[in-house]
Each structure stands twice: as structure tokens, then as C-alpha cells.
Design an enzyme around this catalytic site. Structure first.
Site: not given
Length: 271
Positions: A138, A151, A155
Site C-alpha cells: 500500500s 495497517y 504494510k
């Protein structure tokens, strides 16, 4: 790292019931590849597999047993695996209040699933002198994710693992690509970060949608396959991402202050 021609190749795509994963599988099939798809959502996966003409192996992408089952199904139907797309991912609006279980889930799916798949496949690719690993990370893995600690951190780790794979095995026949988009029209963006994340989830989603265009999954998938055939490591479907990374590297403190201001703006809108 060379390049990878897709016609006749055998590919596995995780997180393929919808979104980027389903689009990747469909694009691979259109390019003449043979595809095995996997996802935790068994019913939706079956519908997708039937629609596009792929072999389905339902299950948790972070499970060593499920990864082995994907590989076994690919070998049974088509032959040795040539490409693995580690696309399954989870995200929510968790901050410091995230539980250990939330951290374990994010680490398992967003990072260790990649490690376990590579552990199973890379030695054989080195022996054959050919193979390709594609990590769906991401832009959050290059920058950060306002509103979600789990997250952002996982990531970042996914990007780091992809870089390590490329450095370690890129001169031994193993290609590696790392996908780092911003907003893509997926279930995670539409509801995944907000369904269990409260205000943090809403802010996280708003941070993505407010930063640039939300792309269609197939547009992203086409860019991914083009990158694989061209031998490109870093895939940034949103051109702004590279500029943001340059600004971050040039002056980290200024970048952090700017992100703080952006977060304050988003939180004001959320209220």
C-alpha cells in the site's frame, strides 16, 4: 530481475473473491495464464472463480496449510507455480487501543502470509531459475496510514519484506514486484476500515479518498501485470505517491508536520 511472460504461466492470487485480487485473476486469465484463486470468503470466491474460469481454494491466506493447498491445486491442474500474488489484506481503524489479537491478525495476513508463501515457493524458483512474487502492500507502506496503526505498520513490513526478497534473490531468477496504491475501489476502502474502527476507521478511509483519485481494481491489475512483464519492482498506480515519498525523504520533520495538519483537517471533517 528480468521479466516474466504470462502466456501459459501458472499463477496463484490470494484475496481474490473481489477487488484487486479478482481483477488480477481476471487479467491473468486474459493474458493466457492459468490461475488458482483463494479467499477467506468461500461463497464469494466460488462465484468469482466460476465467473472468470479459475480454480478456487478457499481458506486463510496466512495459513501454511492453506498456502500448501493452493500450491498443490495449481500443480495438480496446471503444473509448477510461476507467479504468486500475495494480495490478501486486512485493515481497520485501530490506534493505540488495538488489541494484541488485532495486531496478530494484521501481522499474520499482511506480512507473515507473504513470508510463508515465499518460504514454500522461492527455493524451487531458485532451483528452476524462474519465478515471480508480487506483494500487494500500500502507499501506507511507503508513507503512513492516518487512523490505523496496525495497517500502517504491517504494510511498511510488507514493503520491507518485498525489498529484502528482491535484494536477496533478484539475481537468482526470482522476480519481485511490490504494489503500493492509494485509493482503490474495494470492500476494504468502502467499509472494511470503518465497520470495526469507529472514528479511526472513518478518518483512515477519508485520508485515502481525500488524497487522490480512487482507481478501479482492473486498472490497477493491468498496471501490475505490465510491471511484471517489464521487470519493475515498485508499482505506484497513483503518480503522486512517488512525489510524496520524495518529500518525506527530503525533509522528514516537514512531512510529519504536514501529515499532522492533514489529520487535524480530517478529524474536523469527521466530527
Amino acid at each position: 530481475m528480468g521479466t516474466m511472460e504470462l502466456t501459459g504461466k501458472v499463477a496463484i492470487v490470494t484475496g481474490a473473491a473481489g477487488g484487486i485480487g479478482a481483477a488480477l485473476a481476471e487479467a491473468l486469465l486474459d493474458a493466457g495464464a492459468h490461475v488458482v484463486v483463494s479467499d477467506l470468503d468461500e461463497a464469494r470466491l466460488a462465484e468469482t472463480a466460476e465467473r472468470i474460469g479459475a480454480v478456487a481454494v478457499p481458506g486463510d491466506a496466512s495459513s501454511e496449510a492453506v498456502i500448501a493447498a493452493m500450491v498443490a491445486a495449481a500443480e495438480e491442474h496446471y503444473g509448477p507455480v510461476d507467479l504468486f500474488f500475495a494480495n490478501a489484506g486486512v485493515g481497520d481503524g485501530s490506534g493505540l487501543a488495538a488489541t494484541d489479537e488485532q495486531w496478530r491478525t494484521a501481522l499474520d495476513v499482511n506480512v507473515l502470509a507473504h513470508v510463508r508463501a515465499a518460504r514454500l515457493l522461492v527455493p524451487g524458483w531458485v532451483e528452476r531459475g524462474s519465478g515471480w512474487f508480487v506483494s500487494t502492500a500500500s502507499a501506507a507502506g511507503l508513507l503512513t496510514q492516518i487512523g490505523s496503526a496496525t495497517y500502517s505498520v504491517t504494510k511498511h513490513a510488507a514493503v520491507a519484506f518485498a525489498e529484502w526478497l528482491a535484494v536477496t534473490y533478484g539475481d537468482r531468477g526470482v522476480g519481485v514486484s511490490c504494489l503500493c496504491p492509494m485509493g482503490v475501489d474495494t470492500d476494504m476502502l468502502r467499509g472494511g476500515m470503518t465497520s470495526s474502527g469507529g472514528e479511526g476507521g472513518r478518518v483512515a478511509a477519508a485520508a485515502v479518498t481525500g488524497a487522490g483519485e480512487v482507481l478501479a481494481p482492473r486498472d490497477v491489475a493491468d498496471q501490475v501485470l505490465a510491471a511484471v512483464t517489464e521487470g519493475t519492482f515498485l508499482i505506484t498506480p497513483h503518480a503522486d505517491v512517488r512525489e510524496f515519498v520524495r518529500r518525506k525523504a527530503a525533509d522528514h520533520d516537514r512531512w510529519i508536520h504536514g501529515m499532522q495538519r492533514y489529520q487535524q483537517h480530517l478529524m474536523g471533517d469527521a466530527r
